[in-house]
Write a protein that holds these residues in place. Structure first.
Motif, PDB file in Angstrom:
ATOM      1  N   ARG A  61      43.768  -2.023 -23.737  1.00  0.00           N
ATOM      2  CA  ARG A  61      44.055  -3.130 -22.645  1.00  0.00           C
ATOM      3  C   ARG A  61      45.251  -3.464 -22.467  1.00  0.00           C
ATOM      4  NH1 ARG A  61      39.824  -6.424 -24.901  1.00  0.00           N
ATOM      5  NH2 ARG A  61      40.899  -8.375 -24.090  1.00  0.00           N
ATOM      6  N   LEU A  62      46.232  -2.393 -22.420  1.00  0.00           N
ATOM      7  CA  LEU A  62      46.875  -2.757 -21.204  1.00  0.00           C
ATOM      8  C   LEU A  62      47.276  -2.210 -20.047  1.00  0.00           C
ATOM      9  CD1 LEU A  62      50.209  -0.926 -24.434  1.00  0.00           C
ATOM     10  CD2 LEU A  62      49.691  -3.817 -23.120  1.00  0.00           C
ATOM     11  N   ALA A  63      47.326  -2.808 -19.158  1.00  0.00           N
ATOM     12  CA  ALA A  63      47.679  -2.696 -17.842  1.00  0.00           C
ATOM     13  C   ALA A  63      48.839  -1.754 -17.853  1.00  0.00           C
ATOM     14  CB  ALA A  63      46.956  -3.675 -16.513  1.00  0.00           C
ATOM     15  N   HIS A  64      49.340  -2.356 -17.533  1.00  0.00           N
ATOM     16  CA  HIS A  64      51.059  -1.451 -17.428  1.00  0.00           C
ATOM     17  C   HIS A  64      52.367  -2.443 -18.522  1.00  0.00           C
ATOM     18  CE1 HIS A  64      52.759   0.549 -14.373  1.00  0.00           C
ATOM     19  NE2 HIS A  64      54.106  -0.534 -14.540  1.00  0.00           N
ATOM     20  N   ILE A  65      53.057  -1.653 -18.918  1.00  0.00           N
ATOM     21  CA  ILE A  65      53.888  -2.078 -19.875  1.00  0.00           C
ATOM     22  C   ILE A  65      55.353  -1.921 -18.847  1.00  0.00           C
ATOM     23  CG2 ILE A  65      55.633  -1.207 -21.339  1.00  0.00           C
ATOM     24  CD1 ILE A  65      52.684   0.823 -22.146  1.00  0.00           C
ATOM     25  N   PHE A  66      56.798  -2.752 -19.027  1.00  0.00           N
ATOM     26  CA  PHE A  66      57.835  -2.500 -18.237  1.00  0.00           C
ATOM     27  C   PHE A  66      59.115  -2.871 -18.994  1.00  0.00           C
ATOM     28  CE2 PHE A  66      55.256  -5.026 -15.667  1.00  0.00           C
ATOM     29  CZ  PHE A  66      55.046  -4.513 -14.014  1.00  0.00           C
ATOM     30  N   VAL A  67      59.396  -1.446 -19.371  1.00  0.00           N
ATOM     31  CA  VAL A  67      60.946  -1.632 -20.791  1.00  0.00           C
ATOM     32  C   VAL A  67      62.234  -1.282 -20.006  1.00  0.00           C
ATOM     33  CG1 VAL A  67      61.616   0.633 -22.266  1.00  0.00           C
ATOM     34  CG2 VAL A  67      59.405   0.024 -21.886  1.00  0.00           C
ATOM     35  N   SER A  68      63.322  -2.346 -20.759  1.00  0.00           N
ATOM     36  CA  SER A  68      64.228  -1.959 -19.783  1.00  0.00           C
ATOM     37  C   SER A  68      65.012  -0.714 -20.523  1.00  0.00           C
ATOM     38  CB  SER A  68      65.144  -2.757 -21.213  1.00  0.00           C
ATOM     39  OG  SER A  68      66.589  -3.184 -20.990  1.00  0.00           O
ATOM     40  N   PRO A  69      65.871  -0.481 -19.609  1.00  0.00           N
ATOM     41  CA  PRO A  69      66.702   1.273 -19.528  1.00  0.00           C
ATOM     42  C   PRO A  69      67.457   1.675 -20.612  1.00  0.00           C
ATOM     43  CG  PRO A  69      66.993   0.325 -17.692  1.00  0.00           C
ATOM     44  CD  PRO A  69      65.871  -1.500 -17.627  1.00  0.00           C
ATOM     45  N   ARG A  70      67.860   0.296 -21.374  1.00  0.00           N
ATOM     46  CA  ARG A  70      68.614   0.557 -22.178  1.00  0.00           C
ATOM     47  C   ARG A  70      68.285   1.221 -23.629  1.00  0.00           C
ATOM     48  NH1 ARG A  70      70.798  -1.735 -17.987  1.00  0.00           N
ATOM     49  NH2 ARG A  70      71.072   0.082 -17.593  1.00  0.00           N
ATOM     50  N   ARG A  71      68.895   2.277 -24.011  1.00  0.00           N
ATOM     51  CA  ARG A  71      67.986   2.768 -24.786  1.00  0.00           C
ATOM     52  C   ARG A  71      67.317   2.612 -26.640  1.00  0.00           C
ATOM     53  NH1 ARG A  71      73.299   6.313 -26.406  1.00  0.00           N
ATOM     54  NH2 ARG A  71      72.834   7.050 -24.358  1.00  0.00           N
ATOM     55  N   GLU A  92      51.119   7.625 -18.967  1.00  0.00           N
ATOM     56  CA  GLU A  92      52.386   7.530 -18.025  1.00  0.00           C
ATOM     57  C   GLU A  92      53.298   6.672 -17.283  1.00  0.00           C
ATOM     58  OE1 GLU A  92      54.376  11.241 -17.873  1.00  0.00           O
ATOM     59  OE2 GLU A  92      54.406  11.934 -19.936  1.00  0.00           O
ATOM     60  N   GLN A  93      51.640   6.946 -15.942  1.00  0.00           N
ATOM     61  CA  GLN A  93      51.458   5.538 -15.215  1.00  0.00           C
ATOM     62  C   GLN A  93      51.446   4.230 -15.336  1.00  0.00           C
ATOM     63  OE1 GLN A  93      48.653   7.288 -12.596  1.00  0.00           O
ATOM     64  NE2 GLN A  93      48.963   9.454 -12.554  1.00  0.00           N
ATOM     65  N   ARG A  94      51.343   4.137 -16.841  1.00  0.00           N
ATOM     66  CA  ARG A  94      50.947   2.615 -16.826  1.00  0.00           C
ATOM     67  C   ARG A  94      52.535   1.940 -17.444  1.00  0.00           C
ATOM     68  NH1 ARG A  94      45.978   1.304 -20.792  1.00  0.00           N
ATOM     69  NH2 ARG A  94      44.725   2.895 -19.820  1.00  0.00           N
ATOM     70  N   VAL A  95      53.316   2.611 -17.339  1.00  0.00           N
ATOM     71  CA  VAL A  95      55.423   2.785 -17.997  1.00  0.00           C
ATOM     72  C   VAL A  95      55.846   2.680 -16.903  1.00  0.00           C
ATOM     73  CG1 VAL A  95      56.787   3.159 -19.744  1.00  0.00           C
ATOM     74  CG2 VAL A  95      54.123   3.241 -20.436  1.00  0.00           C
ATOM     75  N   THR A  96      56.309   1.558 -17.044  1.00  0.00           N
ATOM     76  CA  THR A  96      57.855   1.157 -15.730  1.00  0.00           C
ATOM     77  C   THR A  96      59.213   0.342 -16.379  1.00  0.00           C
ATOM     78  OG1 THR A  96      56.732   0.518 -14.232  1.00  0.00           O
ATOM     79  CG2 THR A  96      58.416   0.112 -13.451  1.00  0.00           C
ATOM     80  N   TYR A  97      60.496   1.810 -16.318  1.00  0.00           N
ATOM     81  CA  TYR A  97      61.476   1.519 -17.236  1.00  0.00           C
ATOM     82  C   TYR A  97      62.379   0.738 -16.255  1.00  0.00           C
ATOM     83  CZ  TYR A  97      60.566   4.861 -20.292  1.00  0.00           C
ATOM     84  OH  TYR A  97      59.988   5.049 -21.946  1.00  0.00           O
ATOM     85  N   THR A  98      63.073  -0.496 -16.121  1.00  0.00           N
ATOM     86  CA  THR A  98      63.209  -1.551 -14.218  1.00  0.00           C
ATOM     87  C   THR A  98      64.568  -2.275 -15.061  1.00  0.00           C
ATOM     88  OG1 THR A  98      62.920  -3.130 -13.108  1.00  0.00           O
ATOM     89  CG2 THR A  98      61.489  -2.770 -15.255  1.00  0.00           C
ATOM     90  N   GLU A  99      65.157  -2.577 -14.164  1.00  0.00           N
ATOM     91  CA  GLU A  99      66.127  -3.236 -14.992  1.00  0.00           C
ATOM     92  C   GLU A  99      65.917  -4.442 -14.820  1.00  0.00           C
ATOM     93  OE1 GLU A  99      69.368  -2.797 -15.450  1.00  0.00           O
ATOM     94  OE2 GLU A  99      69.211  -0.152 -15.233  1.00  0.00           O
TER      95      GLU A  99
END
Length: 239
Positions: A61-71, A92-99
């Motif tokens: 059900r997840l359209a997109h995932i945003f993740v902090s780039p910190r380890r 992989e296209q659903r995941v964005t690592y973003t500041e």
């Protein structure tokens, strides 16, 4: 889970698991630090209970995932979601690592505790008229309230664009954020249209999950679930 909840897009906020600095109350912004064994257990336990087909956080059900780039946030994401579920494509296209969802930049206060920051400021002759408040005053050498608000508002706009076309439930478009304690509490305030320095006390333990959504399937009425019913076994079987 009610029919209303099932139809309305949601945003899941997950704080990374415990780190040594988090355990000691030290401000951790840009410093790269690993999860403790307890932090790993916190996230793995949450994943087993809440993540999976038909569960509260259903990967399909997840359209997109945003993740902090910190380890520490990236590791939490790995532990939380594991391998993509069968049938989940373009993962992989659903995941964005973003500041945009990185922790507040503490600047000169990086690695210090709240008490240490206050003593430092007192020694420098600051805060004579009122106590320092990070929500309002920000951090010397780091970010201000306005800077944090700007990047979070940018992310909220992206999420609302994802949700806006499917408010009637025609397609599941839940969104997941994996990030940090302070910035996620700021995110909640901005989601609700509140200033970051609004007096809205919140707590968010390491590995905790918060759910945001909208009232009455109305994108103009963002809301927070102060309690959410878990899917029943019957509902799980339908998915």
């Amino acid at each position: 889970m009610s029919d209303q909840d099932a139809l309305t897009p949601r945003v899941f906020l997950v704080r990374h698991g415990e780190t040594e600095w988090a355990k000691l109350g030290r401000c951790t912004g840009i410093t790269e630090i690993e999860l403790t064994p307890e932090g790993t257990t916190q996230v793995s336990s949450a994943a087993a209970l809440l993540v999976g087909a038909g569960k509260l956080l259903d990967p399909s059900r997840l359209a997109h995932i945003f993740v902090s780039p910190r380890r520490r946030a990236r590791r939490t994401f790995e532990l939380l979601m594991g391998s993509p579920s069968p049938g989940v494509t373009d993962w992989e296209q659903r995941v964005t690592y973003t500041e945009d969802i990185a922790e507040w930049d503490y600047g000169d206060y990086e690695g210090l505790t709240d008490g240490e920051i206050r003593r430092l400021r007192t020694e420098r002759g600051l805060d004579g008229e009122r106590e320092w408040n990070i929500w309002r005053d920000g951090c010397e050498g780091g970010e201000s309230m306005q800077q944090v608000s700007k990047r979070l508002d940018r992310l909220i706009l992206q999420i609302r664009e994802i949700h806006s076309r499917y408010m009637n439930g025609a397609k599941p478009v839940d969104v997941l954020l994996v990030a940090h304690g302070l910035v996620l509490r700021c995110f909640v305030k901005r989601w609700l249209g509140l200033s970051v320095d609004s007096p809205f006390n919140m707590m968010m333990a390491p590995g905790a999950v918060t759910v945001l959504s909208y009232k009455k399937n109305n994108i103009s009425e963002p809301a927070i679930h102060i309690g959410i019913a878990l899917p029943t076994s019957e509902e799980s079987g339908k998915r």
